[in-house]
Design a protein around this motif. Sequence first.
Motif, short mmCIF file in Angstrom:
data_model
loop_
_atom_site.label_atom_id
_atom_site.label_comp_id
_atom_site.label_asym_id
_atom_site.label_seq_id
_atom_site.Cartn_x
_atom_site.Cartn_y
_atom_site.Cartn_z
N VAL A 180 0.85 -1.20 -0.25
CA VAL A 180 -0.12 -0.11 -0.04
C VAL A 180 0.83 1.31 0.11
O VAL A 180 1.99 1.12 0.61
CB VAL A 180 -1.33 0.16 1.69
N GLU A 181 0.42 2.48 -0.47
CA GLU A 181 0.71 3.46 -0.17
C GLU A 181 0.92 4.50 0.88
O GLU A 181 0.47 4.16 1.92
CB GLU A 181 0.16 4.89 -0.78
N TYR A 182 2.87 4.59 0.96
CA TYR A 182 2.26 5.42 2.50
C TYR A 182 1.92 6.06 3.25
O TYR A 182 1.49 7.14 1.87
CB TYR A 182 4.58 5.28 2.73
N GLU A 183 1.58 6.55 4.35
CA GLU A 183 0.82 7.59 4.87
C GLU A 183 1.73 7.79 5.97
O GLU A 183 2.50 7.14 6.76
CB GLU A 183 -0.93 7.48 5.34
N ALA A 184 1.62 8.90 6.58
CA ALA A 184 1.91 9.52 7.83
C ALA A 184 1.80 8.07 9.12
O ALA A 184 2.71 8.41 9.70
CB ALA A 184 2.06 11.16 7.82
N TRP A 185 0.16 8.36 8.78
CA TRP A 185 0.19 7.82 10.37
C TRP A 185 0.37 6.67 9.93
O TRP A 185 0.66 5.57 11.68
CB TRP A 185 -1.50 7.51 9.76
N MET A 186 1.53 5.88 9.45
CA MET A 186 1.44 4.34 9.11
C MET A 186 2.62 4.23 10.36
O MET A 186 2.70 3.09 11.25
CB MET A 186 1.57 3.21 8.06
N ASP A 187 3.36 5.18 10.67
CA ASP A 187 3.92 5.53 11.25
C ASP A 187 4.11 6.34 12.53
O ASP A 187 5.66 6.42 13.07
CB ASP A 187 5.93 4.76 10.50
N MET A 204 -8.11 1.80 14.99
CA MET A 204 -7.06 2.55 14.23
C MET A 204 -7.87 2.08 12.23
O MET A 204 -8.02 2.24 11.38
CB MET A 204 -5.90 2.02 14.44
N CYS A 205 -8.46 0.32 13.00
CA CYS A 205 -9.06 -0.11 11.56
C CYS A 205 -10.70 0.61 11.28
O CYS A 205 -10.99 0.55 10.47
CB CYS A 205 -10.14 -1.66 12.56
N THR A 206 -10.95 2.03 12.10
CA THR A 206 -12.73 2.14 12.45
C THR A 206 -11.69 3.72 11.35
O THR A 206 -12.50 3.62 10.72
CB THR A 206 -13.13 2.44 13.36
N LYS A 207 -10.61 3.69 11.02
CA LYS A 207 -10.14 5.53 11.16
C LYS A 207 -10.05 4.56 9.74
O LYS A 207 -9.60 5.68 9.06
CB LYS A 207 -8.89 6.18 11.42
N HIS A 208 -8.96 3.58 9.74
CA HIS A 208 -8.43 3.16 8.32
C HIS A 208 -8.90 2.21 7.32
O HIS A 208 -8.21 0.89 7.69
CB HIS A 208 -6.72 3.70 8.30
N PRO A 209 -9.77 1.78 7.29
CA PRO A 209 -10.62 0.55 7.25
C PRO A 209 -10.13 -0.15 5.61
O PRO A 209 -9.52 -0.85 5.64
CB PRO A 209 -11.85 0.16 6.54
N GLU A 210 -9.24 1.14 5.12
CA GLU A 210 -8.31 0.56 3.25
C GLU A 210 -7.23 -0.35 3.60
O GLU A 210 -6.59 -1.19 3.10
CB GLU A 210 -7.91 1.52 2.59
N VAL A 211 -7.08 -0.47 5.19
CA VAL A 211 -5.59 -0.80 5.35
C VAL A 211 -6.13 -2.61 5.25
O VAL A 211 -5.10 -3.71 4.65
CB VAL A 211 -5.14 -1.34 5.91
N TRP A 212 -7.06 -2.67 6.24
CA TRP A 212 -7.82 -4.69 5.89
C TRP A 212 -8.90 -5.29 5.27
O TRP A 212 -8.91 -6.46 5.13
CB TRP A 212 -7.91 -4.60 7.45
N LEU A 213 -9.46 -4.26 4.77
CA LEU A 213 -10.31 -4.45 4.24
C LEU A 213 -10.03 -4.57 2.60
O LEU A 213 -9.31 -4.17 1.91
CB LEU A 213 -11.50 -3.01 3.83
N ASP A 214 -10.84 -5.93 1.13
CA ASP A 214 -11.14 -5.84 0.52
C ASP A 214 -11.12 -4.46 -0.22
O ASP A 214 -12.25 -3.57 0.28
CB ASP A 214 -11.65 -6.75 -0.43
N PRO A 215 -10.58 -4.21 -1.02
CA PRO A 215 -11.17 -2.73 -1.82
C PRO A 215 -12.24 -2.07 -2.37
O PRO A 215 -13.13 -1.17 -2.31
CB PRO A 215 -9.39 -2.26 -3.70
#
Length: 250
Positions: A180-187, A204-215
């Motif tokens: 996935v593309e880097y975003e500041a919140w990842m680190d 974090m899962c609710t804020k960034h669902p694109e990380v663990w959900l299918d597109p």
Amino acid sequence: RVLSAPAAAAAAPARGARFVVVLGGVSCEPSEDGSTLWHFHCDGASYPARLVNLPCPVELHKTFDHATYYKCSDVGQILIVYEDETHLEEAESVPGYRTEGFPSYYHSGLTPPMKRVVQRRFDSREHDAVAPPRSEVSSVERELRELIDKTSKDTKGKTKGGAGQSVGGKVLEEVVEDVVEYEAWMDDNGRVPYGVEFDEKDVMCTKHPEVWLDPNDVKEEERLREGIEKKKKAERKAEEEAKAKKAAEA
């Protein structure tokens, strides 16, 4: 003398032609079809030559300014030219000229570090240069088929980490990695060099669902959110209109 022969097949003319390689003042031809013994002609003289396979391919590069180089071809064979038949026989009769198990490869490469590379590296491998037993090949093929059948049946409900499976007493695990593309919140804006970690219960899962959900699931989630937001806006608008109507009647 060593004559490199990159892409010998490409340099070969149509079937029936006399010379396989023809250059300015130089020509080469095999003694007979399929033979590695060649005749090298140069300046009116003829020399015996042997066509051999290099142990490792050699890349050829070209440059126009001696700063930027472009790869143009790979050299997989060389033509070793001898002064006469006696020198050829003497060279090929030296002990170690041919390495057992690798008869088609020349014993050395083109540079000093590649001297006797077949004997030093290839011949000393863990596995012998012989075909494995048929029973072992059949066993590996059977395990691969069982694995393919198990992993291709029903992939629905599998997580990205994969599910452990047992085949022939061995535990197999399929791991799928997504880039996935880097975003500041990842680190955490650089405060966690190797990246933050969280599980499915973390906020974090609710804020960034694109990380663990299918597109596709993310798009569906966004569509549902947009529908809910539109419904709320319509309700607020209806309430405001009702209030305005009551105020007007009063």
